[in-house]
Design a protein around this motif. Structure first.
Motif, PDB file in Angstrom:
ATOM      1  N   UNK A  32       0.813  -1.208   0.000  1.00  0.00           N
ATOM      2  CA  UNK A  32       0.000   0.000   0.000  1.00  0.00           C
ATOM      3  C   UNK A  32       0.852   1.267   0.000  1.00  0.00           C
ATOM      4  N   UNK A  33       2.144   1.134   0.242  1.00  0.00           N
ATOM      5  CA  UNK A  33       3.028   2.299   0.276  1.00  0.00           C
ATOM      6  C   UNK A  33       3.278   2.803  -1.147  1.00  0.00           C
ATOM      7  N   UNK A  34       4.003   3.873  -1.264  1.00  0.00           N
ATOM      8  CA  UNK A  34       4.331   4.450  -2.566  1.00  0.00           C
ATOM      9  C   UNK A  34       5.374   3.621  -3.323  1.00  0.00           C
ATOM     10  N   UNK A  35       6.095   2.767  -2.600  1.00  0.00           N
ATOM     11  CA  UNK A  35       7.116   1.956  -3.240  1.00  0.00           C
ATOM     12  C   UNK A  35       6.464   0.935  -4.182  1.00  0.00           C
ATOM     13  N   UNK A  36       6.911   0.901  -5.417  1.00  0.00           N
ATOM     14  CA  UNK A  36       6.383  -0.066  -6.373  1.00  0.00           C
ATOM     15  C   UNK A  36       7.091  -1.395  -6.164  1.00  0.00           C
ATOM     16  N   UNK A  37       6.326  -2.414  -5.852  1.00  0.00           N
ATOM     17  CA  UNK A  37       6.900  -3.741  -5.636  1.00  0.00           C
ATOM     18  C   UNK A  37       5.884  -4.765  -6.105  1.00  0.00           C
ATOM     19  N   UNK A  38       6.265  -5.580  -7.065  1.00  0.00           N
ATOM     20  CA  UNK A  38       5.384  -6.633  -7.567  1.00  0.00           C
ATOM     21  C   UNK A  38       6.143  -7.956  -7.553  1.00  0.00           C
ATOM     22  N   UNK A  39       5.422  -9.042  -7.574  1.00  0.00           N
ATOM     23  CA  UNK A  39       6.026 -10.354  -7.703  1.00  0.00           C
ATOM     24  C   UNK A  39       5.003 -11.314  -8.286  1.00  0.00           C
ATOM     25  N   UNK A  40       5.447 -12.479  -8.651  1.00  0.00           N
ATOM     26  CA  UNK A  40       4.570 -13.498  -9.199  1.00  0.00           C
ATOM     27  C   UNK A  40       4.078 -14.374  -8.065  1.00  0.00           C
ATOM     28  N   UNK A  41       2.962 -15.009  -8.269  1.00  0.00           N
ATOM     29  CA  UNK A  41       2.264 -15.663  -7.176  1.00  0.00           C
ATOM     30  C   UNK A  41       2.420 -17.171  -7.155  1.00  0.00           C
ATOM     31  N   UNK A  42       2.308 -17.690  -5.940  1.00  0.00           N
ATOM     32  CA  UNK A  42       2.289 -19.127  -5.694  1.00  0.00           C
ATOM     33  C   UNK A  42       1.045 -19.443  -4.877  1.00  0.00           C
ATOM     34  N   UNK A  43       0.525 -20.633  -5.079  1.00  0.00           N
ATOM     35  CA  UNK A  43      -0.698 -21.030  -4.399  1.00  0.00           C
ATOM     36  C   UNK A  43      -0.542 -22.447  -3.866  1.00  0.00           C
ATOM     37  N   UNK A  44      -1.016 -22.672  -2.656  1.00  0.00           N
ATOM     38  CA  UNK A  44      -1.138 -23.995  -2.068  1.00  0.00           C
ATOM     39  C   UNK A  44      -2.635 -24.252  -1.991  1.00  0.00           C
ATOM     40  N   UNK A  45      -3.124 -25.216  -2.770  1.00  0.00           N
ATOM     41  CA  UNK A  45      -4.562 -25.437  -2.943  1.00  0.00           C
ATOM     42  C   UNK A  45      -4.887 -26.857  -2.496  1.00  0.00           C
ATOM     43  N   UNK A  46      -5.854 -26.986  -1.582  1.00  0.00           N
ATOM     44  CA  UNK A  46      -6.179 -28.316  -1.061  1.00  0.00           C
ATOM     45  C   UNK A  46      -7.682 -28.504  -0.937  1.00  0.00           C
ATOM     46  N   UNK A  47      -8.107 -29.736  -1.088  1.00  0.00           N
ATOM     47  CA  UNK A  47      -9.468 -30.136  -0.754  1.00  0.00           C
ATOM     48  C   UNK A  47      -9.364 -31.367   0.145  1.00  0.00           C
ATOM     49  N   UNK A  48     -10.444 -32.052   0.388  1.00  0.00           N
ATOM     50  CA  UNK A  48     -10.421 -33.210   1.289  1.00  0.00           C
ATOM     51  C   UNK A  48      -9.578 -34.369   0.758  1.00  0.00           C
ATOM     52  N   UNK A  49      -9.390 -34.436  -0.558  1.00  0.00           N
ATOM     53  CA  UNK A  49      -8.733 -35.603  -1.147  1.00  0.00           C
ATOM     54  C   UNK A  49      -7.349 -35.349  -1.701  1.00  0.00           C
TER      55      UNK A  49
END
Length: 193
Positions: A32-49
């Protein structure tokens, strides 16, 4: 969130996310600051199985089905040579950029982030520390242990300072369909509270 909303399984959520990535790409400031900072995303996705790790680099991505044990993600690519699903042009793009010769075994993390994948679990950092904490409790992880791990400041998992942890979630997903799933969310950015 759209993966959770639109999919009935973890693998379907992977499909939802990669379809959105293909259509819209990713980006935007992650602070939220004025500094520009981006990165690519990772996801840990789970269901019951089942559970999946999905990692992205621009529009390119790799997904790994978690087959057992413990798995974590944290501010770096961690999918190496076990790739169960991938962007259809993932390897060709890497070859066109000169990142991969097409001969040696393809390693997503090493190719798309220039990380020495042999050092990921041995050098001090959030990924390594999370890996150690999870393996310390492997086979006996409870929701309370997960909350303790997410509160850990020494490891850097619970970040302070310029970059702060913005929220944490622990889910209990019983394999028996008659038992309810339970989700714990932090009410403040700092999971220690």
């Amino acid at each position: 969130r759209l993966g959770l909303e639109r999919a009935d399984t973890a693998e379907e959520a992977v499909t939802v996310i990669v379809d959105l990535l293909e259509k819209y790409g990713q980006g935007g400031n992650c602070m939220e600051s004025q500094m520009a900072f981006t990165y690519h995303n990772s996801f840990l996705i789970a269901d019951r199985k089942e559970a999946w790790v999905l990692e992205t680099s621009g529009k390119y991505w790799a997904a790994e089905k978690v087959e057992g044990g413990v798995r974590n993600i944290s501010n770096q690519l961690s999918i190496t040579t076990k790739i169960d699903r991938e962007h259809p042009e993932l390897k060709e793009y890497a070859k066109s950029k000169g990142w991969w010769d097409g001969e040696k075994e393809f390693d997503f993390a090493a190719t798309y982030s220039y990380v020495n994948t042999a050092r990921m679990t041995t050098t001090r950092g959030r990924y390594c520390e999370g890996y150690k904490l999870l393996n310390k409790h492997k086979g006996s992880i409870t929701s309370e242990i997960m909350m303790e791990i997410l509160r850990d400041k020494e490891s850097g998992i619970n970040m302070e300072g310029g970059f702060m942890t913005t929220g944490s979630m622990v889910s209990v997903l019983p394999q028996e369909p008659n038992l309810p799933c339970i989700h714990y969310f932090t009410g403040t950015p700092d999971p220690a509270r």
